[in-house]
Scaffold this active site. Structure first.
Site, PDB file in Angstrom:
ATOM      1  N   GLU A  14       0.887   3.928   1.847  1.00 48.48           N
ATOM      2  CA  GLU A  14       1.366   4.409   3.153  1.00 48.48           C
ATOM      3  C   GLU A  14       2.441   3.500   3.739  1.00 48.48           C
ATOM      4  O   GLU A  14       3.391   3.973   4.367  1.00 48.48           O
ATOM      5  CB  GLU A  14       0.204   4.532   4.142  1.00 48.48           C
ATOM      6  CG  GLU A  14      -0.973   5.345   3.637  1.00 48.48           C
ATOM      7  CD  GLU A  14      -2.041   4.457   3.007  1.00 48.48           C
ATOM      8  OE1 GLU A  14      -1.699   3.561   2.218  1.00 48.48           O
ATOM      9  OE2 GLU A  14      -3.226   4.662   3.309  1.00 48.48           O
ATOM     10  N   HIS A  46       0.846  -1.198   0.000  1.00 47.61           N
ATOM     11  CA  HIS A  46       0.000   0.000   0.000  1.00 47.61           C
ATOM     12  C   HIS A  46       0.882   1.248   0.000  1.00 47.61           C
ATOM     13  O   HIS A  46       2.016   1.219   0.479  1.00 47.61           O
ATOM     14  CB  HIS A  46      -0.895   0.020   1.243  1.00 47.61           C
ATOM     15  CG  HIS A  46      -1.906  -1.080   1.281  1.00 47.61           C
ATOM     16  ND1 HIS A  46      -2.747  -1.270   2.352  1.00 47.61           N
ATOM     17  CD2 HIS A  46      -2.203  -2.049   0.377  1.00 47.61           C
ATOM     18  CE1 HIS A  46      -3.531  -2.304   2.104  1.00 47.61           C
ATOM     19  NE2 HIS A  46      -3.221  -2.807   0.918  1.00 47.61           N
ATOM     20  N   CYS A 101      -0.703  -0.403   7.347  1.00 51.12           N
ATOM     21  CA  CYS A 101      -0.046   0.878   7.077  1.00 51.12           C
ATOM     22  C   CYS A 101       0.144   1.688   8.359  1.00 51.12           C
ATOM     23  O   CYS A 101       1.203   2.288   8.565  1.00 51.12           O
ATOM     24  CB  CYS A 101      -0.860   1.666   6.067  1.00 51.12           C
ATOM     25  SG  CYS A 101      -0.845   0.912   4.426  1.00 51.12           S
ATOM     26  N   CYS A 118      -4.903   1.520   6.520  1.00 54.91           N
ATOM     27  CA  CYS A 118      -5.339   0.263   7.133  1.00 54.91           C
ATOM     28  C   CYS A 118      -4.421  -0.074   8.305  1.00 54.91           C
ATOM     29  O   CYS A 118      -3.445   0.629   8.577  1.00 54.91           O
ATOM     30  CB  CYS A 118      -5.319  -0.857   6.096  1.00 54.91           C
ATOM     31  SG  CYS A 118      -3.661  -1.412   5.656  1.00 54.91           S
TER      32      CYS A 118
END
Ligand SMILES: [Zn+2]
Length: 156
Positions: A53, A51, A84, A81
């Protein structure tokens, strides 16, 4: 950082999200902002375990000292999430700014197999830790804009 500066950085992160989508990745984007309000890094989503992040937090941890990162802000189009938020915590990035709540991602992605959104807010993840990471979001005034790259993406 003023609210206007945060909105400008959220728009920069959204630009990254749109670029990610143009390259066939999920439309999520993040930027890392230094204590002087300048963008240090940009990162789009790469795949289901990379992801935006998480990737930017790992790159940041490799590039900067934790004491410096504590004064930095991770700006993300959508609320990070658990993976992250956890990576951000371990990277020692002191502040999170996000545009839309995690519940909004769930509404956009539905039961899409590539994005089985978890219902575990970043505030809950950080709240379980031992350091106080500041969280600012959502920003309702920019929500519609941040939804645009997602509208048709998850229907495929
Ligand atoms: Zn994530």
């Amino acid at each position: 950082m003023t609210r206007d500066q945060m909105l400008a950085h959220l728009r920069a992160a959204d630009e990254v999200a749109r670029e990610a989508a143009a390259h066939g990745h999920h439309p999520f984007g993040a930027v890392l902002v230094g204590p002087d309000d300048h963008i240090l890094m940009r990162q789009g989503n790469l795949d289901t375990v990379r992801h935006a992040e998480t990737e930017i937090a790992r790159r940041a941890a490799a590039a900067y000292e934790p004491e410096f990162l504590w004064q930095c802000t991770l700006v993300s189009t959508f609320e990070p999430c658990a993976m992250c938020a956890g990576t951000m915590y371990w990277a020692n990035i002191g502040r999170l700014v996000y545009g839309c709540d995690e519940t909004k991602i769930l509404a956009l992605t539905g039961d899409h197999p590539e994005n089985p959104t978890m219902s575990l807010s970043s505030r809950t993840v950080f709240g379980s830790g031992q350091k106080k990471i500041e969280v600012i979001g959502p920003f309702p005034e920019i929500e519609d804009e941040l939804h645009v790259p997602h509208r048709d993406f998850w229907k495929r």
